[in-house]
Design a protein around this motif. Structure first.
Motif, PDB file in Angstrom:
ATOM      1  N   LEU A 158       0.874  -1.181   0.000  1.00  0.00           N
ATOM      2  CA  LEU A 158       0.000   0.000   0.000  1.00  0.00           C
ATOM      3  C   LEU A 158       0.905   1.222   0.000  1.00  0.00           C
ATOM      4  O   LEU A 158       1.784   1.343   0.854  1.00  0.00           O
ATOM      5  CB  LEU A 158      -0.874  -0.011   1.269  1.00  0.00           C
ATOM      6  N   GLU A 159       0.670   2.112  -0.991  1.00  0.00           N
ATOM      7  CA  GLU A 159       1.612   3.222  -1.134  1.00  0.00           C
ATOM      8  C   GLU A 159       1.479   4.255  -0.023  1.00  0.00           C
ATOM      9  O   GLU A 159       2.468   4.767   0.483  1.00  0.00           O
ATOM     10  CB  GLU A 159       1.452   3.889  -2.493  1.00  0.00           C
ATOM     11  N   ASP A 160       0.236   4.542   0.368  1.00  0.00           N
ATOM     12  CA  ASP A 160       0.076   5.591   1.374  1.00  0.00           C
ATOM     13  C   ASP A 160      -1.062   5.244   2.330  1.00  0.00           C
ATOM     14  O   ASP A 160      -2.217   5.163   1.908  1.00  0.00           O
ATOM     15  CB  ASP A 160      -0.221   6.928   0.665  1.00  0.00           C
ATOM     16  N   SER A 161      -0.727   5.059   3.594  1.00  0.00           N
ATOM     17  CA  SER A 161      -1.758   4.651   4.543  1.00  0.00           C
ATOM     18  C   SER A 161      -2.729   5.789   4.852  1.00  0.00           C
ATOM     19  O   SER A 161      -3.806   5.572   5.397  1.00  0.00           O
ATOM     20  CB  SER A 161      -1.118   4.150   5.833  1.00  0.00           C
ATOM     21  N   LYS A 162      -2.362   7.021   4.470  1.00  0.00           N
ATOM     22  CA  LYS A 162      -3.255   8.161   4.739  1.00  0.00           C
ATOM     23  C   LYS A 162      -4.523   8.074   3.906  1.00  0.00           C
ATOM     24  O   LYS A 162      -5.517   8.726   4.201  1.00  0.00           O
ATOM     25  CB  LYS A 162      -2.532   9.471   4.422  1.00  0.00           C
ATOM     26  N   GLN A 163      -4.466   7.293   2.821  1.00  0.00           N
ATOM     27  CA  GLN A 163      -5.653   7.170   1.960  1.00  0.00           C
ATOM     28  C   GLN A 163      -6.717   6.268   2.579  1.00  0.00           C
ATOM     29  O   GLN A 163      -7.822   6.176   2.067  1.00  0.00           O
ATOM     30  CB  GLN A 163      -5.242   6.591   0.589  1.00  0.00           C
ATOM     31  N   LEU A 164      -6.383   5.623   3.696  1.00  0.00           N
ATOM     32  CA  LEU A 164      -7.339   4.704   4.323  1.00  0.00           C
ATOM     33  C   LEU A 164      -8.259   5.458   5.283  1.00  0.00           C
ATOM     34  O   LEU A 164      -7.915   6.542   5.760  1.00  0.00           O
ATOM     35  CB  LEU A 164      -6.592   3.630   5.112  1.00  0.00           C
ATOM     36  N   SER A 165      -9.394   4.834   5.584  1.00  0.00           N
ATOM     37  CA  SER A 165     -10.296   5.423   6.580  1.00  0.00           C
ATOM     38  C   SER A 165      -9.642   5.301   7.959  1.00  0.00           C
ATOM     39  O   SER A 165      -8.683   4.537   8.139  1.00  0.00           O
ATOM     40  CB  SER A 165     -11.619   4.670   6.576  1.00  0.00           C
ATOM     41  N   GLU A 166     -10.180   6.018   8.926  1.00  0.00           N
ATOM     42  CA  GLU A 166      -9.525   6.014  10.232  1.00  0.00           C
ATOM     43  C   GLU A 166      -9.533   4.628  10.875  1.00  0.00           C
ATOM     44  O   GLU A 166      -8.536   4.184  11.428  1.00  0.00           O
ATOM     45  CB  GLU A 166     -10.212   7.019  11.146  1.00  0.00           C
ATOM     46  N   SER A 167     -10.701   3.928  10.746  1.00  0.00           N
ATOM     47  CA  SER A 167     -10.769   2.599  11.380  1.00  0.00           C
ATOM     48  C   SER A 167      -9.813   1.632  10.685  1.00  0.00           C
ATOM     49  O   SER A 167      -9.167   0.793  11.328  1.00  0.00           O
ATOM     50  CB  SER A 167     -12.199   2.069  11.334  1.00  0.00           C
ATOM     51  N   ALA A 168      -9.707   1.779   9.352  1.00  0.00           N
ATOM     52  CA  ALA A 168      -8.789   0.899   8.615  1.00  0.00           C
ATOM     53  C   ALA A 168      -7.355   1.193   9.021  1.00  0.00           C
ATOM     54  O   ALA A 168      -6.540   0.284   9.191  1.00  0.00           O
ATOM     55  CB  ALA A 168      -8.951   1.110   7.117  1.00  0.00           C
ATOM     56  N   ARG A 169      -7.081   2.493   9.196  1.00  0.00           N
ATOM     57  CA  ARG A 169      -5.712   2.868   9.581  1.00  0.00           C
ATOM     58  C   ARG A 169      -5.354   2.283  10.940  1.00  0.00           C
ATOM     59  O   ARG A 169      -4.247   1.843  11.177  1.00  0.00           O
ATOM     60  CB  ARG A 169      -5.566   4.377   9.601  1.00  0.00           C
ATOM     61  N   LYS A 170      -6.348   2.268  11.811  1.00  0.00           N
ATOM     62  CA  LYS A 170      -6.129   1.734  13.144  1.00  0.00           C
ATOM     63  C   LYS A 170      -5.774   0.239  13.073  1.00  0.00           C
ATOM     64  O   LYS A 170      -4.877  -0.249  13.753  1.00  0.00           O
ATOM     65  CB  LYS A 170      -7.392   1.920  13.995  1.00  0.00           C
ATOM     66  N   ALA A 171      -6.536  -0.465  12.205  1.00  0.00           N
ATOM     67  CA  ALA A 171      -6.267  -1.896  12.037  1.00  0.00           C
ATOM     68  C   ALA A 171      -4.873  -2.115  11.454  1.00  0.00           C
ATOM     69  O   ALA A 171      -4.137  -3.011  11.873  1.00  0.00           O
ATOM     70  CB  ALA A 171      -7.315  -2.515  11.122  1.00  0.00           C
TER      71      ALA A 171
END
Lengths: 791, 194
Positions: free
Chosen positions: B94-107
């Motif tokens: 995954l190139e950039d984790s900032k593109q994920l939703s907050e809950s996904a980022r948490k996971a």
């Protein structure tokens, strides 16, 4: 990490046998309520990390029937996880960056049950290994049942059960050996874990003991050191004389020209004192150089001698640079302490005591004025030195960064030029040297500013002496000469006072250096002759490996129960992918390491019971990276047999196909090779190492990728040389290029730390989906691709 | 090492490789589309699940930084969890984790945290110079911890971008992400050794 000081008392001595730490009472109680109590509870150890990765206190207890994890984070202990042991089907430790996780297979599901930091990896890795070994038969049984069930569902006849080769005893859950090994890693005095790769507990180093050990190095030179001390004291006494002569000159000789005779006498006396002082200083310095050099060499020789006895594992755990620094810099630091440190300390204390007494006797009032601020001088000097020390440290570290960069850039000159990066490298160097310059300027200017200020503060009491001394002279309580002598003595006392503040730092650094050297001297070789080691001057070459388990780090096994049998004179080829354990296997046969479990037999005798020198004398290695020592080609060939005649050296070189090229070199066998010698190609170096092995005439020969990095013609020459070498010797050859093993009697495929299959080339190629067949096919496919691609 | 045709030919005795022969494949990268990624992590020690919409679901995934120091937000590689709990095949990057939703980022952070136990130092509470060793008490993102160093020259490593790595006597690492962002008291403690 250290144990908390408020750790509650150990609840019962029974826990001591199964734990490395004190088991708190509430943890013991909680475990007992789940049936975990010694002796049925076999191990109970603490991790400093919680399962969520946060710091905390977790206890793992493994019993013969139950496993439990107890957490205790400022609250009474409670069970966080538990399961009956018969539900566990497997256990493993998973390394992660900065620590690890203990994973148990519970009813087919992997469960993370505990986390630990890097310092505890070997402990929890060992626990996982023991549990896994214990449950392995149960797992195999389950697999068989499932396979039979599947076969029954598919209507296939059940597979006939393979007869076990030998009835083996069921594994027993036992952590005694693991606990004993882990206890060895704890300081016997305070119970804290030793630092990584060390057996010196920084909490328990005793200055007195270390100092006594250092003094032992000076033992043989005690007469010279005593003479040096005597000369120092004599010089100190001589230093007290000139102010007294000056006092007589001013008070008696200068008052009238009729005293010219006395004046002459005083000048002659002063000349004599001067002569004696310089002569004393000269002898003392010459003696210092002699004693210092002898002590340094003695320490270095002892350390190097001990290093040669240490096992390979010591060298893999310690960086070469760090060991070199211990032998060079630390030994010098110890020498400085012995030859100068102790004596300067004694002499300076004598100067302070002697001069203070003289000052007080000459004039108690002025003496009081001078000595009252003395402690202040020591304290201020201490602060100033620490302040300056930090700046110097910064300056030196930035200078060493410049040196390290220079080393990199000069070694990598070819790469820099090839990629045209000269200008960028110049820029990088300018940045680094600029930083070093700024730090140096900062340190130097601070030094040049602070030291005169300190001296001014220190010497300000001279002003007091001049002022109040004048009143003493006016009052007739002191003569003019006495005042001048007084001021001279004053100049002598402040130097030693300033030095006193640095003594602590000096002592500490010397003792730390000594502790590092003693750490080498105190390391026990892991591989050494047992007291009943058997001499074996004539090995036949029968090698047997039985269920050998080994890991460089105890928690990561490389060989996982490998068994192999080699007949005398047989040549086997070891095949397998990188990391399968091939090189590890030959390291164990050569007894560079000892296996953790199982045994290796040579002619039916466990290698651990064979005299190491006998075993090594009859083992020969030809490795991929041939190391040539600085010296001539002849010396390198005769390395293992220095008494070999020149004729034998030439014959060995001829058999190794090396003679022809050696004779083409202008200096023939006297050509100097090694670090600063003649550059030889990989194939040429390789053939020297083969000649070395031929001359060594071993019964067991090990070839580790001996022809992997040479061209076809050179390889052919090396192969020819090797065929001369392997005749009549038990040979183990490792090669990725499978064709080089075509002369092997048998091929052994190693996969994942075990023997996957063995047989001749044709036998192995006949196996459908065989590991060897796969490897050959990959090489065939790859070579076709290259051939078609035209590379 | 480059194999030569004659070697392999000699070994294969001139026979053509059988069907279904093993192949050596060139490495490829599967770049993951953040918009298609779904993560599920119920909390605690439960495994992190991942679904690539329209493609595949994974019951247990692990993640690793490609640039843990210089760019920890980007280039995160996911691995499939093996049945025994270990890391299996690579799923993709995954190139950039900032593109994920907050809950996904948490996971994702949870999946990363399981493979990367390097506490981040928030504050240096105390440093005691005990002559033979230096004792540190620091507050990290994983709680307060006490550790020792016995060779400060090797165990305090200043890296790029003001990052400092503290290494204790047992080889555990504690990371100061940017020393210039430390509070003055912490910085003063650190500066004693820099």
């Amino acid at each position: 990490m250290i144990l908390k000081k408020d750790t509650p008392p150990e609840p019962a001595s029974e826990w001591r046998t199964v734990s490395l730490q004190r088991v708190p009472e509430d943890v013991a109680r909680t475990l007992a309520s789940h049936g975990l109590r010694p002796p049925s509870c076999q191990i109970c150890v603490q991790s400093k990390m919680r399962l969520d990765g946060r710091f905390g206190e977790c206890w793992l207890a493994v019993g013969s029937e139950q496993i439990a994890v107890v957490v205790r984070n400022g609250h009474p202990a409670q069970v966080a996880w538990t399961t009956p042991l018969n539900h566990v089907m497997g256990a493993r430790s998973q390394s992660v960056t900065g620590g690890g996780v203990l994973i148990l297979d519970v009813a087919g599901q992997p469960e993370e049950v505990l986390r630990y930091d890097s310092g505890q990896a070997s402990l929890f890795g060992g626990i996982a290994g023991q549990i896994d070994k214990f449950v392995a038969p149960k797992r195999e049984e389950k697999k068989k049942r499932e396979a039979a069930k599947r076969a029954a569902e598919e209507g296939k006849p059940p597979e006939p059960e393979a007869k076990p080769e030998k009835a083996s005893a069921p594994p027993v859950l036992n952590f005694d050996e693991l606990l004993a090994k882990q206890r060895d890693l704890l300081c016997g005095e305070c119970g804290r874990a030793y630092p990584k790769n060390s057996k010196v507990c920084p909490f328990c180093i005793k200055r007195g003991n270390t100092m006594l050990r250092i003094l032992k190095f000076a033992g043989p030179y005690k007469k010279q050191i005593a003479a040096m001390g005597g000369l120092m004291i004599f010089e100190m006494v001589l230093n007290l004389v000139p102010p007294q002569i000056m006092r007589i000159v001013v008070d008696r000789a200068l008052i009238s020209d009729s005293r010219s005779g006395l004046m002459l006498m005083m000048v002659v006396l002063m000349g004599l004192v001067m002569l004696l002082r310089h002569a004393t200083g000269m002898f003392q310095a010459r003696l210092g150089v002699w004693v210092g050099s002898h002590i340094t060499t003695r320490i270095q020789q002892q350390a190097f001698n001990h290093l040669q006895q240490l096992s390979m594992s010591f060298f893999t755990k310690h960086q070469t640079g760090a060991l070199m620094s211990r032998i060079n810099s630390d030994a010098r630091q110890m020498q400085g302490f012995l030859t100068e440190g102790i004596q300067y300390t004694v002499v300076n204390i004598l100067v302070i005591v002697g001069v203070s007494a003289t000052l007080l006797i000459m004039n108690p009032f002025l003496g009081f004025l001078v000595l009252v601020p003395a402690p202040l001088v020591v304290i201020i000097s201490g602060f100033v030195w620490r302040y300056l020390h930090r700046r110097w440290r910064l300056a030196y570290s930035s200078m060493s960064a410049v040196s390290a960069y220079l080393n990199d850039a000069l070694s990598g000159a070819r790469v820099i030029k090839a990629f045209g990066r000269e200008n960028d490298e110049v820029e990088r160097f300018e940045r680094k040297s600029g930083t070093a310059r700024d730090h140096m300027i900062d340190a130097e200017t601070t030094w040049q500013t602070v030291i005169p200020l300190l001296n001014m503060v220190v010497q300000s009491s001279t002003l007091l002496v001049w002022y109040f001394g004048a009143f003493e002279v006016y009052g007739g309580r002191l003569t003019l000469g006495g005042l001048m002598a007084y001021v001279s003595y004053l100049g002598m006392i402040y130097g030693p006072l300033q030095l006193l503040s640095r003594l602590n730092d000096w002592f500490t650094r010397s003792l730390t250096a000594a502790a590092r050297v003693f750490e080498i001297l105190d390391t026990e070789p892991e591989i050494k002759d047992e007291s009943a080691a058997r001499p074996m001057p004539n090995i036949q070459g029968h090698i047997e490996l039985k269920q050998v388990v080994f890991g460089y780090e105890k928690h990561t096994q490389v060989l996982k129960g490998l068994s192999l049998d080699l007949k005398p004179g047989e040549m086997i080829g070891l095949v397998g992918s990188s990391g399968a354990g091939k090189s590890t296997l030959i390291n164990l046969i050569g007894r560079l390491y000892d296996c953790d479990e199982g045994e290796i037999l040579v002619d039916g005798v466990n290698v651990k019971e064979i005299r190491v020198s006998d075993l090594r004398r009859q083992l020969g290695f030809v490795l991929q990276d041939t190391f040539l020592f600085s010296g001539t080609i002849a010396e390198n060939i005769a390395y293992a047999r220095p008494e070999a005649t020149r004729k034998e050296v030439i014959e060995a070189a001829v058999a190794a196909n090396a003679h022809e090229y050696i004779m083409k070199l202008p200096d023939g066998y006297d050509t100097v090779v090694g670090e600063r010698g003649q550059r030889l190609s990989g194939g040429e170096r390789q053939r020297i190492s083969i000649a070395r092995a031929i001359l060594h005439n071993p019964r067991i020969l090990i070839l580790d990728e001996a022809t992997s990095s040479v061209d076809t013609i050179t390889e052919a020459k090396i192969q020819l040389a090797l065929s001369n070498l392997v005749k009549g010797r038990t040979t183990i050859a490792i090669a990725h290029r499978l064709s080089t093993l075509r002369h092997a009697d048998r091929l052994v495929v190693v996969k994942d730390g075990r023997v996957a299959e063995e047989g001749t080339h044709l036998e192995l190629m006949a196996k459908e989906n065989g590991e060897y067949k796969k490897l050959v096919e990959i090489q065939t496919e790859w070579s076709r691709t290259i051939a078609i691609g035209g590379h | 090492m480059v194999a030569r045709p004659e070697d392999a030919e000699a070994l294969a005795s001139g026979e053509k490789p059988a069907e279904g022969k093993p192949k050596v494949k060139a490495e490829t990268v599967n770049w993951l589309d953040a918009a298609k990624l779904l993560f599920l992590w119920p909390g605690g020690t439960a495994p992190v699940r991942m679904t690539i919409e329209g493609e595949k679901s994974f019951l247990r995934v692990y993640a690793a930084y490609a640039f843990p120091h210089s760019d920890p937000q980007r280039f995160i590689q996911f691995f499939e969890g093996k049945p025994d709990g270990g890391r299996g095949d690579v799923i993709g990057i995954l190139e950039d984790s900032k593109q994920l939703s907050e809950s996904a980022r948490k996971a994702v952070e949870e999946a990363l945290g399981r493979g990367y136990v390097v506490p981040k130092v928030k504050r240096i509470v105390e440093v005691r110079d005990r002559r033979w060793l230096v004792q540190w008490i620091v507050e990290t993102d994983r709680g307060i911890v006490e550790f020792e160093m016995n060779d400060i020259y090797e165990q305090i490593q200043v890296q790029l971008h003001n990052r400092v790595m503290l290494i204790d006597v047992h080889g555990n690492r504690y990371e100061i992400q940017d020393m210039t962002k430390l509070d003055p008291e912490s910085l003063a403690f650190l500066n004693r050794f820099l």
